[in-house]
Design a protein around this motif. Structure first.
Motif, PDB file in Angstrom:
ATOM      1  N   PRO A  88       2.212  -2.168   8.274  1.00 18.22           N
ATOM      2  CA  PRO A  88       3.214  -1.071   7.958  1.00 18.22           C
ATOM      3  C   PRO A  88       2.682   0.378   8.894  1.00 18.22           C
ATOM      4  CG  PRO A  88       2.282  -1.649   5.895  1.00 18.22           C
ATOM      5  CD  PRO A  88       1.485  -2.687   6.902  1.00 18.22           C
ATOM      6  N   MET A  89       3.997   1.037   8.997  1.00 18.85           N
ATOM      7  CA  MET A  89       3.569   2.163  10.146  1.00 18.85           C
ATOM      8  C   MET A  89       3.219   3.231   9.204  1.00 18.85           C
ATOM      9  SD  MET A  89       4.297   0.985  13.151  1.00 18.85           S
ATOM     10  CE  MET A  89       4.195   2.673  14.100  1.00 18.85           C
ATOM     11  N   GLU A  90       2.215   4.056  10.112  1.00 16.11           N
ATOM     12  CA  GLU A  90       1.799   5.406   9.498  1.00 16.11           C
ATOM     13  C   GLU A  90       2.738   6.482  10.096  1.00 16.11           C
ATOM     14  OE1 GLU A  90      -2.333   6.285  10.437  1.00 16.11           O
ATOM     15  OE2 GLU A  90      -3.058   4.475   9.505  1.00 16.11           O
ATOM     16  N   VAL A  91       3.181   7.525   9.210  1.00 20.93           N
ATOM     17  CA  VAL A  91       4.230   8.339   9.293  1.00 20.93           C
ATOM     18  C   VAL A  91       3.427   9.727   9.180  1.00 20.93           C
ATOM     19  CG1 VAL A  91       6.524   9.092   9.246  1.00 20.93           C
ATOM     20  CG2 VAL A  91       5.885   6.749   8.780  1.00 20.93           C
ATOM     21  N   PRO A  92       2.501  10.367  10.154  1.00 18.31           N
ATOM     22  CA  PRO A  92       2.049  11.720   9.816  1.00 18.31           C
ATOM     23  C   PRO A  92       2.863  12.635   9.364  1.00 18.31           C
ATOM     24  CG  PRO A  92       1.018  10.814  11.760  1.00 18.31           C
ATOM     25  CD  PRO A  92       2.544   9.893  11.399  1.00 18.31           C
ATOM     26  N   GLY A  93       2.379  13.540   8.599  1.00 17.54           N
ATOM     27  CA  GLY A  93       3.157  14.795   7.844  1.00 17.54           C
ATOM     28  C   GLY A  93       4.415  14.623   7.297  1.00 17.54           C
ATOM     29  N   VAL A  94       4.602  13.051   6.946  1.00 17.77           N
ATOM     30  CA  VAL A  94       5.607  12.950   5.898  1.00 17.77           C
ATOM     31  C   VAL A  94       5.173  12.227   4.670  1.00 17.77           C
ATOM     32  CG1 VAL A  94       8.052  11.627   5.559  1.00 17.77           C
ATOM     33  CG2 VAL A  94       7.405  12.515   7.873  1.00 17.77           C
ATOM     34  N   ASN A  98       8.539  12.038  -0.281  1.00 20.18           N
ATOM     35  CA  ASN A  98       9.781  12.286   0.342  1.00 20.18           C
ATOM     36  C   ASN A  98      10.392  11.192   1.363  1.00 20.18           C
ATOM     37  OD1 ASN A  98       9.579  15.073  -0.363  1.00 20.18           O
ATOM     38  ND2 ASN A  98       8.579  15.984   1.479  1.00 20.18           N
ATOM     39  N   PHE A  99       9.707  10.415   1.737  1.00 20.43           N
ATOM     40  CA  PHE A  99      10.063   9.457   2.565  1.00 20.43           C
ATOM     41  C   PHE A  99      10.776   8.197   1.895  1.00 20.43           C
ATOM     42  CE2 PHE A  99       8.591   4.900   3.953  1.00 20.43           C
ATOM     43  CZ  PHE A  99       9.584   4.794   5.121  1.00 20.43           C
ATOM     44  N   ALA A 102      13.886   9.950   0.699  1.00 18.60           N
ATOM     45  CA  ALA A 102      14.901   9.977   1.894  1.00 18.60           C
ATOM     46  C   ALA A 102      15.848   8.717   2.184  1.00 18.60           C
ATOM     47  CB  ALA A 102      14.243  10.486   3.092  1.00 18.60           C
ATOM     48  N   VAL A 141       2.692   9.062   4.607  1.00 14.22           N
ATOM     49  CA  VAL A 141       2.996   7.717   4.433  1.00 14.22           C
ATOM     50  C   VAL A 141       1.939   6.850   5.216  1.00 14.22           C
ATOM     51  CG1 VAL A 141       4.814   5.757   4.949  1.00 14.22           C
ATOM     52  CG2 VAL A 141       5.467   8.119   4.266  1.00 14.22           C
ATOM     53  N   ASN A 142       1.212   6.081   4.533  1.00 11.18           N
ATOM     54  CA  ASN A 142       0.224   4.858   4.926  1.00 11.18           C
ATOM     55  C   ASN A 142      -0.857   5.555   5.905  1.00 11.18           C
ATOM     56  OD1 ASN A 142       1.736   2.966   3.866  1.00 11.18           O
ATOM     57  ND2 ASN A 142       3.134   2.584   5.610  1.00 11.18           N
ATOM     58  N   GLU A 143      -0.970   7.144   6.122  1.00 11.00           N
ATOM     59  CA  GLU A 143      -2.052   7.594   6.771  1.00 11.00           C
ATOM     60  C   GLU A 143      -3.300   7.465   6.007  1.00 11.00           C
ATOM     61  OE1 GLU A 143      -2.050  11.075  10.009  1.00 11.00           O
ATOM     62  OE2 GLU A 143      -2.006  11.751   7.791  1.00 11.00           O
TER      63      GLU A 143
END
Lengths: 249, 420
Positions: A88-94, A98-99, A102, A141-143
């Motif tokens: 799974p990808m990390e999405v910094p700052g989200v 909220n992810f 969305a 997210v995942n970070e």
């Protein structure tokens, strides 16, 4: 009504990976796909989800009669497909909350707003099933998530998006036995006559927790054997060596 | 000086009525320094890739004060809020608690004269804008003066709202000092009253954290797209102090932002943060200097730009470690997210180390949104464009977690959201 893969052929950088793959997963069933490294397991999941690195050169994929290959990646998701990523990808700052919000909002008609109270209620319920701490809603997210936390987060998204068909791509990789049990609980809680699952795995271990109805063996871009749950045990004991032997009629 | 300058309410450098002698001397000295200094040129290292011609703002008439109805919600209970229009203080809401000074400059020079004499303004425009800093001094008349007394801990951020209206030039000033062991946060905003008026704003910001103080300052800049801003900043952290300065640039056709930060005194630390989202033909030019004046100090700079359209950014930063400033810990990162093929990011990171046992790193990157990340979001049903925007917004918002101040983080993230 089901996921039907018919004679699917796909390339990456002009080299063929899937070479005429056939598969039918009826609703309500859990099918496992096993196979050695490099057999095309992850490619299959990515091609179905619509990853642009793969070029589909032939065949078809339909979900409940809808032509998936004709859709954008996001349309496939909104049409009911869910892919739980191997990495799974990390999405910094989200933030996670909220992810997912969305993703749910994207399913609503224009102008309609997601009910925030109901959303959080539902989110917390599912997090409880997955034994996820509430702090994961505010984290990006995942970070910085551990391997197990990432996989739980995939299953959380799956539960929230309520898809009709789920592909789990090596969800067991990077999981310790406790995390594996929790993730499996989440998946089993979602099993229903209205939903199909394709569980891609290298090891039989996951299938002790998510019991498949059918097991397929993928080799060199094709399904080479199909059987019941006992096939997974057989592979566990004797490995994939039989694939090297010439096929005799 | 050109004849346009006669339009000023008070000519640059001329004495202000009723102002103390030292203050008028400062204005006169400002004019002298202004006349002695040269305008920057492109040959000036501090203006490489920049637009020095746009810095020649002295010829512009100062904005004529207008009767402008500014409609903003009253400050919530317990919040101290300054409201400035074109750099002149219109109101201060809320009562400063004991030990806190929150006054417009024109009152502060009388009421807290002994505190500010010699302290205002420390700023010299060392990063290429000495002439502009002098010009600002020559025109100094009003501004916000904030002193947080020794040991005073403020929970609620102090707010400064700067509104600009009418065509022409104006200037703002902030002098912010956190006394020994004090703890406070300040949020300053720049907004245009309308979309039409081309304002030119020259700002000087002076932030100081004394021994053991903890000071966090955030500036959000949302000028209209016709306006331009030159912002000259100075931050100073003393022994065991922790000073954080952050800026969010969204508006303005051209923005020049210089920040000179000094860590001086054992275990002084500072964080320097910036987010910019230039679009269209906006151009943001940022210069920084991390001055390590003592051993055992820490500084961490993180600048992020998300560039759209034909936007252009310049980042030039230097970590400078003085002789004897051993055991320095200093970081500098500039990251550019290229949201279009025609945007342009120029980064010039730098290091100059004159001490031993130093841990320093600097670097800059420019990249596009990763296709794998977009795939992940799309696979959850989010459309490609929305996915790209969400990733870019997250890329920027990420910086504000480093504020370690929930209220300021919330304000920054809400303001940022208007841009996506």
């Amino acid at each position: 009504m089901s996921l039907i893969v018919n004679n699917l052929q796909a390339n990456i950088d002009d080299s063929p990976i899937l070479k005429g793959l056939n598969l039918e997963v009826p609703k309500g069933e859990v099918h496992a796909i096993m196979g050695p490294n490099g057999s095309g397991k992850s490619t299959l999941s990515k091609v179905i989800a619509g990853h642009e690195d793969y070029e589909v050169t032939g065949g078809s994929v339909t979900l409940d009669g809808q032509d998936l290959l004709d859709m954008e990646i996001d349309e496939r998701s909104r049409a009911g497909l869910f892919l739980a990523f191997q990495y799974p990808m990390e999405v910094p700052g989200v933030s996670n909350a909220n992810f997912i919000r969305a993703a749910l909002q994207a399913r609503l008609p224009k102008g309609e707003e997601l009910d925030a109270v109901a959303y959080y209620k539902s989110l917390y319920e599912k997090m409880d099933i997955l034994e996820m701490d509430r702090k994961f809603t505010a984290r990006a997210v995942n970070e910085g998530f551990s391997g197990g936390e990432k996989k739980r987060n995939e299953i959380l998204q799956m539960m929230m998006l309520d898809p009709t068909f789920c592909i789990l791509d090596e969800t067991d990789s990077g999981l310790d036995i406790d995390a594996l049990k929790i993730v499996s609980q989440g998946v089993n809680a979602m099993r229903s006559p209205e939903r199909g699952f394709l569980v891609i795995t290298h090891y039989q271990r996951l299938l002790d927790y998510i019991k498949p109805d059918v097991v397929h063996v993928l080799s060199d871009g094709q399904i080479v054997r199909t059987g019941g749950p006992e096939l997974a045990h057989e592979l566990e004991e004797s490995g994939y060596d039989f694939l090297k032997e010439p096929v005799t009629a | 000086m050109s004849e346009v300058l006669e339009d000023f309410t008070v000519a640059p450098g001329a004495p202000l009525e009723d102002a103390p002698e030292w203050f008028n001397a400062l204005r006169a000295q400002g004019l002298e320094a202004y006349n002695a200094a040269e305008w920057p040129t492109r040959k000036d290292e501090n203006w490489r890739f920049g637009k020095p011609k746009r810095a020649q703002i002295a010829e512009l008439a100062s904005v004529v004060e207008e009767d402008t109805m500014i409609d903003i919600e009253p400050a919530p209970e317990g919040v101290i809020r300054f409201t400035f229009v074109n750099g002149f203080c219109m109101s201060i809401e809320g009562d400063a608690p004991e030990g806190v000074v929150a006054l417009p400059l024109n009152r502060a020079i009388h009421e807290v004269a002994d505190q500010i004499e010699g302290a205002v303004p420390a700023l010299q425009g060392k990063l290429g804008s000495a002439k502009l800093a002098a010009f600002h001094r020559a025109n100094l008349e009003d501004g916000a003066v904030i002193y947080i007394g020794d040991g005073v801990k403020l929970e609620q951020p102090i707010e400064i709202v700067n509104i600009f209206t009418g065509e022409g030039r104006s200037q703002t000033y902030l002098h912010l000092v956190a006394g020994e062991g004090a703890s406070a946060s300040v949020v300053e905003s720049y907004v245009s009253a309308n979309d039409e008026d081309a304002s030119t704003v020259l700002s000087v910001v002076d932030v100081q954290a004394k021994k053991g103080a903890n000071l966090t300052y955030l500036c959000t800049q949302e000028l209209n797209e016709k306006s331009q801003l030159i912002r000259l900043g100075d931050s100073h952290a003393g022994e065991q102090a922790d000073a954080t300065t952050a800026v969010l640039h969204l508006g303005g056709s051209w923005v020049r932002d210089e920040l000179y930060s000094t860590v001086e005194g054992k275990e002084a630390q500072c964080k320097i943060l910036s987010v910019a989202v230039p679009k269209g033909e906006q151009e943001f030019d940022q210069r920084t200097f991390q001055h390590h004046a003592s051993p055992h100090c820490f500084s961490d700079l993180l600048y992020k730009n998300a560039l759209y359209g034909k936007a252009k950014t310049v980042f030039s930063g230097l970590i400078f470690v003085d002789e004897g400033a051993h055991y320095t810990d200093a970081y500098q990162t500039c990251r550019n997210l290229m949201m279009s093929d025609s945007s342009e990011a120029n980064s010039m990171p730098g290091l100059e180390i004159n001490a031993d046992q130093v841990k320093c790193s600097h670097g800059s990157t420019s990249a596009q949104v990763s296709e794998e990340e977009i795939f992940y979001l799309q696979a959850r049903g989010i459309q490609a464009d929305a996915a790209r925007q969400m990733i870019a917004e997250g890329f920027c918002a990420d910086v504000f977690q480093k504020l370690q101040n929930e209220k300021l983080e919330e304000i920054a993230i809400q303001t940022l959201a208007s841009s996506f």
